[in-house]
Motif scaffolding. Sequence first.
Motif, PDB file in Angstrom:
ATOM      1  N   VAL B   6       0.872  -1.179   0.000  1.00 22.45           N
ATOM      2  CA  VAL B   6       0.000   0.000   0.000  1.00 22.45           C
ATOM      3  C   VAL B   6       0.910   1.230   0.000  1.00 22.45           C
ATOM      4  CG1 VAL B   6      -1.771   1.262   1.248  1.00 22.45           C
ATOM      5  CG2 VAL B   6      -1.770  -1.232   1.267  1.00 22.45           C
ATOM      6  N   LEU B   7       0.845   1.991  -1.081  1.00 28.19           N
ATOM      7  CA  LEU B   7       1.772   3.123  -1.196  1.00 28.19           C
ATOM      8  C   LEU B   7       1.222   4.379  -0.537  1.00 28.19           C
ATOM      9  CD1 LEU B   7       2.982   2.525  -4.858  1.00 28.19           C
ATOM     10  CD2 LEU B   7       4.266   2.120  -2.770  1.00 28.19           C
ATOM     11  N   ILE B   8      -0.082   4.571  -0.659  1.00 29.79           N
ATOM     12  CA  ILE B   8      -0.725   5.699   0.025  1.00 29.79           C
ATOM     13  C   ILE B   8      -1.768   5.110   0.969  1.00 29.79           C
ATOM     14  CG2 ILE B   8      -2.127   7.781  -0.248  1.00 29.79           C
ATOM     15  CD1 ILE B   8       0.660   8.214  -1.351  1.00 29.79           C
ATOM     16  N   ARG B   9      -1.556   5.310   2.259  1.00 30.27           N
ATOM     17  CA  ARG B   9      -2.454   4.712   3.256  1.00 30.27           C
ATOM     18  C   ARG B   9      -3.761   5.500   3.325  1.00 30.27           C
ATOM     19  NH1 ARG B   9       2.011   4.592   8.011  1.00 30.27           N
ATOM     20  NH2 ARG B   9       0.680   6.314   8.670  1.00 30.27           N
ATOM     21  N   GLU B  10      -4.713   4.914   4.081  1.00 29.75           N
ATOM     22  CA  GLU B  10      -6.025   5.570   4.165  1.00 29.75           C
ATOM     23  C   GLU B  10      -5.944   6.955   4.784  1.00 29.75           C
ATOM     24  OE1 GLU B  10      -9.069   3.145   5.929  1.00 29.75           O
ATOM     25  OE2 GLU B  10      -8.913   1.687   4.300  1.00 29.75           O
ATOM     26  N   ASP B  11      -4.969   7.145   5.685  1.00 31.58           N
ATOM     27  CA  ASP B  11      -4.841   8.472   6.321  1.00 31.58           C
ATOM     28  C   ASP B  11      -4.096   9.458   5.418  1.00 31.58           C
ATOM     29  OD1 ASP B  11      -2.353   7.363   6.457  1.00 31.58           O
ATOM     30  OD2 ASP B  11      -2.167   7.411   8.638  1.00 31.58           O
ATOM     31  N   GLY B  12      -3.802   9.051   4.180  1.00 26.75           N
ATOM     32  CA  GLY B  12      -3.167   9.967   3.243  1.00 26.75           C
ATOM     33  C   GLY B  12      -1.648   9.995   3.357  1.00 26.75           C
ATOM     34  N   LEU B  13      -1.104   9.252   4.332  1.00 28.88           N
ATOM     35  CA  LEU B  13       0.353   9.212   4.477  1.00 28.88           C
ATOM     36  C   LEU B  13       0.933   8.101   3.614  1.00 28.88           C
ATOM     37  CD1 LEU B  13       0.715   9.784   8.328  1.00 28.88           C
ATOM     38  CD2 LEU B  13       0.853  11.466   6.487  1.00 28.88           C
ATOM     39  N   ARG B  14       2.259   8.144   3.444  1.00 29.94           N
ATOM     40  CA  ARG B  14       2.932   7.169   2.570  1.00 29.94           C
ATOM     41  C   ARG B  14       3.306   5.916   3.348  1.00 29.94           C
ATOM     42  NH1 ARG B  14       6.992  11.670   0.344  1.00 29.94           N
ATOM     43  NH2 ARG B  14       8.038   9.964  -0.737  1.00 29.94           N
ATOM     44  N   HIS B  15       3.820   4.910   2.634  1.00 28.84           N
ATOM     45  CA  HIS B  15       4.050   3.600   3.272  1.00 28.84           C
ATOM     46  C   HIS B  15       5.000   3.692   4.464  1.00 28.84           C
ATOM     47  CE1 HIS B  15       8.162   2.340   1.975  1.00 28.84           C
ATOM     48  NE2 HIS B  15       7.990   3.383   1.193  1.00 28.84           N
ATOM     49  N   ASP B  16       5.881   4.715   4.449  1.00 24.81           N
ATOM     50  CA  ASP B  16       6.797   4.844   5.585  1.00 24.81           C
ATOM     51  C   ASP B  16       6.348   5.938   6.559  1.00 24.81           C
ATOM     52  OD1 ASP B  16       7.245   7.009   3.969  1.00 24.81           O
ATOM     53  OD2 ASP B  16       9.419   6.760   3.830  1.00 24.81           O
ATOM     54  N   GLY B  17       5.101   6.401   6.380  1.00 19.22           N
ATOM     55  CA  GLY B  17       4.545   7.367   7.332  1.00 19.22           C
ATOM     56  C   GLY B  17       4.811   8.820   6.985  1.00 19.22           C
ATOM     57  N   ARG B  18       5.447   9.068   5.822  1.00 19.13           N
ATOM     58  CA  ARG B  18       5.716  10.460   5.455  1.00 19.13           C
ATOM     59  C   ARG B  18       4.500  11.107   4.807  1.00 19.13           C
ATOM     60  NH1 ARG B  18      10.425  10.885   1.484  1.00 19.13           N
ATOM     61  NH2 ARG B  18      10.156   8.648   1.133  1.00 19.13           N
ATOM     62  N   VAL B 161      10.906  13.590  -7.590  1.00 19.78           N
ATOM     63  CA  VAL B 161       9.473  13.609  -7.321  1.00 19.78           C
ATOM     64  C   VAL B 161       8.897  12.358  -7.973  1.00 19.78           C
ATOM     65  CG1 VAL B 161       7.328  14.720  -8.057  1.00 19.78           C
ATOM     66  CG2 VAL B 161       9.125  16.067  -7.035  1.00 19.78           C
ATOM     67  N   GLY B 162       7.953  11.725  -7.325  1.00 21.72           N
ATOM     68  CA  GLY B 162       7.355  10.541  -7.917  1.00 21.72           C
ATOM     69  C   GLY B 162       5.856  10.647  -7.918  1.00 21.72           C
ATOM     70  N   LYS B 163       5.230   9.742  -8.675  1.00 21.09           N
ATOM     71  CA  LYS B 163       3.780   9.615  -8.598  1.00 21.09           C
ATOM     72  C   LYS B 163       3.511   8.190  -8.118  1.00 21.09           C
ATOM     73  CE  LYS B 163      -0.380   9.739 -11.442  1.00 21.09           C
ATOM     74  NZ  LYS B 163      -0.847   9.630 -12.833  1.00 21.09           N
ATOM     75  N   VAL B 164       2.906   8.097  -6.938  1.00 17.50           N
ATOM     76  CA  VAL B 164       2.614   6.767  -6.403  1.00 17.50           C
ATOM     77  C   VAL B 164       1.159   6.729  -5.964  1.00 17.50           C
ATOM     78  CG1 VAL B 164       4.992   6.377  -5.654  1.00 17.50           C
ATOM     79  CG2 VAL B 164       3.383   7.319  -4.042  1.00 17.50           C
ATOM     80  N   VAL B 175      10.919   1.449  -2.751  1.00 16.23           N
ATOM     81  CA  VAL B 175       9.605   0.809  -2.884  1.00 16.23           C
ATOM     82  C   VAL B 175       8.693   1.664  -3.758  1.00 16.23           C
ATOM     83  CG1 VAL B 175       7.550   0.094  -1.611  1.00 16.23           C
ATOM     84  CG2 VAL B 175       9.818  -0.378  -0.673  1.00 16.23           C
ATOM     85  N   GLU B 176       8.710   2.977  -3.503  1.00 19.42           N
ATOM     86  CA  GLU B 176       7.847   3.874  -4.272  1.00 19.42           C
ATOM     87  C   GLU B 176       8.296   3.951  -5.723  1.00 19.42           C
ATOM     88  OE1 GLU B 176       6.313   7.029  -0.920  1.00 19.42           O
ATOM     89  OE2 GLU B 176       8.367   7.236  -1.607  1.00 19.42           O
ATOM     90  N   ASP B 177       9.606   3.842  -5.948  1.00 23.67           N
ATOM     91  CA  ASP B 177      10.126   3.867  -7.310  1.00 23.67           C
ATOM     92  C   ASP B 177       9.687   2.599  -8.050  1.00 23.67           C
ATOM     93  OD1 ASP B 177      11.487   4.468  -9.588  1.00 23.67           O
ATOM     94  OD2 ASP B 177      13.459   3.939  -8.828  1.00 23.67           O
TER      95      ASP B 177
END
Lengths: 289, 242
Positions: B6-18, B161-164, B175-177
């Motif tokens: 899951v790259l973008i979590r339900e809370d809108g944060l990224r897989h590592d919490g950023r 910058v990426g699009k995930v 992972v995002e790459d």
Amino acid sequence: MSITPTKQPVIPRIKKETIRKLLRRGERIDGRRFEEYRPIKAYINVVPKAEGSALVRLGNTIVMTGVKLEVGTPFPDRPGEGVLQVNAEFVPLASPTFEPGPPDEFAIEAARVVDRCLREPKAVKLDELVIIPGKKVWLVFNDIYLLDHDGNIIDAGMMSSMLALNNARIPSIVSIEGDNIVIDKKVKEKPLGINVNVVAVTIGLIDEYILVDPTLEEELVLDSKITIGIDENNRVVGIQKTGMRGIKPSTLENIVDIALKKGVELHRVLGEVLNNPQQYSKTLAEIMK
Amino acid sequence: MFEKPVLIREDGLRHDGRRPDELRPIKMEVGVLYNADGSAYVEYGGTKVLAAVYGPREVHPRHLALPDRALIRCRYHMAPFSTSDRKSPAPSRREIELSKVIREALESLVFTDLYPRTTIDVFIEVLQADGGTRTAGLTAASLALADAGVPMRDLVAGVAVGKVGGVLVLDIDEVEDEFGEADMPIGYAASIDEIVLLQLNGVLTREEFIEGIRLAKKGAETIYKMMKETLHRKYLKVLEEV
């Protein structure tokens, strides 16, 4: 190791000055408008022995692409896909500055830019190229062959690759016994599946001027170049900035808009050839006349 | 084959919490090597990179030297142990391409005409790769050149910058790459407002591209500030000691 190029083609300083001077008057040395491509001539099936082939003339630049298909093993992390490999050769007959040998950084860069522009939008239907899942797939070799260098190799290489891939036919499989696959290259069956067509638009930047499709002479005076891959849905599918000067971020919006506009034009050229394959299938003897 | 995370979590944060516009923890240090004329160590999260500069120095073989400017020679290289599967130490096509785009980025900043008939050698070694190695490498190379005292028009900060998961995010990791839709590395010289490195690997709309550039500039400006602080930290200390 990447080294500042020392063997650039030499053109007289007065010519460089003329190119700059003309720009200030809104003109280009070959009489084109800033956003005008050179005449494009494209042909397919120029090397019938290849599974697919094409030749593109962009002004004096000539680029040919041959597509070959072989049976091989897939990448372990992609068992359900065929393999696409893009290579570019800048052979010494194409320019007095090219020398024999393995591809240099310019050839590798050109091949990798074309590769990215094909791979990212999934231009080729690699999932249709599986023979035995995880074991045997078709390997697609897309070899870009530069025959005459007068600038903007990537746009011509991209177009000839796209045409050659569209033109490619998959050889027939005679028998499959275990892992032993016998193919007959003389019998070509269905065409190589294409999801989406892609073109590349290269834009040269010099001072505040923006030039589409720079010639070799122009490339030698440019500050930098930017190549933008555009698919038929008007999406940006790859970018590469080259050259030894920076660019202002504020100009990028304008550059992308020009690239998108020119992309439509190149897609029209591509479509014309692909929709009338008979008319554009020419032998090399006819093309070289 | 791993499952796509899951790259973008339900809370809108990224897989590592950023947050989407958040950089990874960044560390940088200059003057870390004894032999090099200038050196730098840079970390973008799990990406760890060393850069060294030798020169301006004599060119060997001699005939390569240019009469009116210095050469820049640049090698971006990944250590065999920097990736999860061992990477062959021989230069790959990818490394050859990245060496070229990094060299060109540096060419646009270094005053090469001050040192005719010499070479300025820039060596970048990726010691651990976790996405954004070329941009971390460019940042490190720029710091190493500054540490070597090579005159430049500006420093350059690299960031991707990426699009995930359909969202534009700053400073993508491995992972995002791997599972994302796009990766757009940028080298931005903030004081002179110039982009000296720009690539895109992936699919973006026109609007996403323009928004991506804006996001990258913002990230690069933050990194640029850290670079200046890093140089100040070392050279103010040196100044006090004198």
